[in-house]
Design a protein around this motif. Sequence first.
Motif, short mmCIF file in Angstrom:
data_model
loop_
_atom_site.label_atom_id
_atom_site.label_comp_id
_atom_site.label_asym_id
_atom_site.label_seq_id
_atom_site.Cartn_x
_atom_site.Cartn_y
_atom_site.Cartn_z
N ASP A 234 0.82 -1.22 0.00
CA ASP A 234 0.00 0.00 0.00
C ASP A 234 0.86 1.27 0.00
OD1 ASP A 234 -2.20 -1.63 -0.01
OD2 ASP A 234 -2.45 -1.60 2.17
N GLU A 235 2.18 1.11 0.17
CA GLU A 235 3.06 2.29 0.09
C GLU A 235 2.99 2.95 -1.29
OE1 GLU A 235 6.91 0.63 0.91
OE2 GLU A 235 6.18 -0.19 2.80
N SER A 236 2.62 2.16 -2.30
CA SER A 236 2.56 2.69 -3.68
C SER A 236 1.10 2.92 -4.11
CB SER A 236 3.24 1.72 -4.64
OG SER A 236 2.61 0.45 -4.57
N SER A 237 0.24 3.26 -3.14
CA SER A 237 -1.20 3.31 -3.41
C SER A 237 -1.63 4.37 -4.44
CB SER A 237 -1.96 3.52 -2.10
OG SER A 237 -1.42 4.63 -1.42
N TYR A 238 -0.75 5.32 -4.77
CA TYR A 238 -1.11 6.36 -5.75
C TYR A 238 -0.36 6.14 -7.08
CZ TYR A 238 -3.13 10.99 -6.74
OH TYR A 238 -3.88 12.03 -7.24
N ILE A 239 0.17 4.93 -7.27
CA ILE A 239 1.02 4.65 -8.44
C ILE A 239 0.40 3.53 -9.26
CG2 ILE A 239 3.31 3.89 -9.20
CD1 ILE A 239 4.43 5.00 -6.57
N THR A 240 0.05 3.82 -10.51
CA THR A 240 -0.47 2.76 -11.37
C THR A 240 -0.19 3.07 -12.84
OG1 THR A 240 -2.39 1.35 -11.81
CG2 THR A 240 -2.83 3.72 -11.63
N GLY A 241 -0.10 1.99 -13.62
CA GLY A 241 0.01 2.10 -15.08
C GLY A 241 1.38 2.50 -15.58
N GLN A 242 2.41 2.32 -14.76
CA GLN A 242 3.74 2.82 -15.15
C GLN A 242 4.79 1.71 -15.25
OE1 GLN A 242 4.37 5.81 -16.27
NE2 GLN A 242 2.20 6.26 -15.90
N PRO A 243 5.76 1.89 -16.15
CA PRO A 243 6.97 1.04 -16.12
C PRO A 243 7.95 1.61 -15.10
CG PRO A 243 7.02 2.52 -18.03
CD PRO A 243 5.75 2.83 -17.28
N HIS A 244 8.53 0.76 -14.29
CA HIS A 244 9.49 1.21 -13.25
C HIS A 244 10.82 0.52 -13.50
CE1 HIS A 244 6.16 2.95 -10.88
NE2 HIS A 244 5.48 1.94 -11.40
N LEU A 245 11.84 1.32 -13.79
CA LEU A 245 13.15 0.76 -14.11
C LEU A 245 13.93 0.39 -12.85
CD1 LEU A 245 13.91 3.36 -16.86
CD2 LEU A 245 14.16 0.90 -17.23
N VAL A 246 14.60 -0.73 -12.88
CA VAL A 246 15.60 -1.09 -11.86
C VAL A 246 16.77 -1.65 -12.68
CG1 VAL A 246 14.28 -3.22 -11.36
CG2 VAL A 246 16.12 -2.53 -9.83
N ASP A 247 17.64 -0.75 -13.16
CA ASP A 247 18.47 -1.09 -14.32
C ASP A 247 19.91 -0.62 -14.27
OD1 ASP A 247 18.06 1.60 -14.58
OD2 ASP A 247 17.76 1.54 -16.75
N GLY A 248 20.39 -0.17 -13.10
CA GLY A 248 21.79 0.25 -13.02
C GLY A 248 22.15 1.30 -14.05
N GLY A 249 21.15 2.10 -14.45
CA GLY A 249 21.40 3.19 -15.39
C GLY A 249 21.37 2.77 -16.85
N MET A 250 20.92 1.55 -17.15
CA MET A 250 20.92 1.05 -18.54
C MET A 250 20.14 1.98 -19.47
SD MET A 250 19.61 -2.66 -19.80
CE MET A 250 20.16 -3.40 -21.32
N ALA A 251 19.08 2.58 -18.94
CA ALA A 251 18.21 3.41 -19.81
C ALA A 251 18.61 4.88 -19.80
CB ALA A 251 16.76 3.27 -19.36
N LEU A 252 19.75 5.21 -19.18
CA LEU A 252 20.18 6.62 -19.15
C LEU A 252 20.43 7.15 -20.55
CD1 LEU A 252 22.75 6.67 -16.19
CD2 LEU A 252 20.59 7.93 -16.31
#
Length: 252
Positions: A234-252
Amino acid sequence: MSDRLKGKRAVITAAGQGIGRAIAKAFAAEGAEVVATDLDEKKFSGFKDAKCFALDVLSTEKVDSFAQKVVGEFGTPNILVNCAGYVHQGSVLDCSEKDWDFSFDLNVKSIHRMLRAFLPAMLANGGGSIVNISSAVSSIRGVPKRYVYGATKAAIIGLTKAVAADFIRQGIRVNAICPGTIESPSLEGRIEANAGQTGQSVDQARADFVARQPIGRLGTAQEVAALAVFLASDESSYITGQPHLVDGGMAL
Ligand SMILES: NC(=O)c1ccc[n+]([C@@H]2O[C@H](COP(=O)([O-])OP(=O)(O)OC[C@H]3O[C@@H](n4cnc5c(N)ncnc54)[C@H](O)[C@@H]3O)[C@@H](O)[C@H]2O)c1
């Protein structure tokens, strides 16, 4: 353990190894009741953190009957993590129609199956959080030899947004996680395959995968699982419909 998922029930696909398994462990450590599934049930040998079941997400019939069993025997899940996926290595010229269909079946249609099977009960239960495992290699980044893989992972982002939009007023949140290169059993296989195909040493092939991340190392499945815990909770209760990167900067 801080009980961030206490009172929640989670169903996870492809939890036998790698990212799915790390998510199952992290969810259990945060107090969730975890129903872990994988094509290969043997991978759960000795795994005590979850109720573990064989589930082939390529089969609509099996997914449907599994959903009925889970809802009937344990109760409706509050969290659904769709993690099953496969990396086809190659460009468009290496991708047969069979390769294309298999990749979309396992990486994308499997999520469609899981949603069709579990969403009605989740809606009737007042909602929940759905986390789909996409990739930084998707609509976010193109990299060599990831033609159909990138197409499937981009489709997951589109699917995620569509479902989020449809059910946003009914308590359902849907997000996608987009990892960079993560240490996992299947990555080891890809490193060895690349070395074999290019004539490089395994060490050089590994260094090439590491070099894709500006941070200078591969990610761990636990680092992906930490994001999954946040998105499931529920900590992310206002977050929906998004891609979330965890990528060590790959998408920089
Ligand atoms: N490892 C990475 O670098 C990385 C990066 C970005 C995204 N991802 C995505 O993360 C997810 C997990 O990847 P990983 O590398 O951690 O795991 P992995 O590839 O090592 O393991 C995949 C698991 O999926 C299971 N599986 C295969 N076919 C299945 C089926 N038909 N039904 C149910 N389960 C099936 C396998 O038994 C295995 O346990 C995948 O969707 C992958 O595309 C991985």
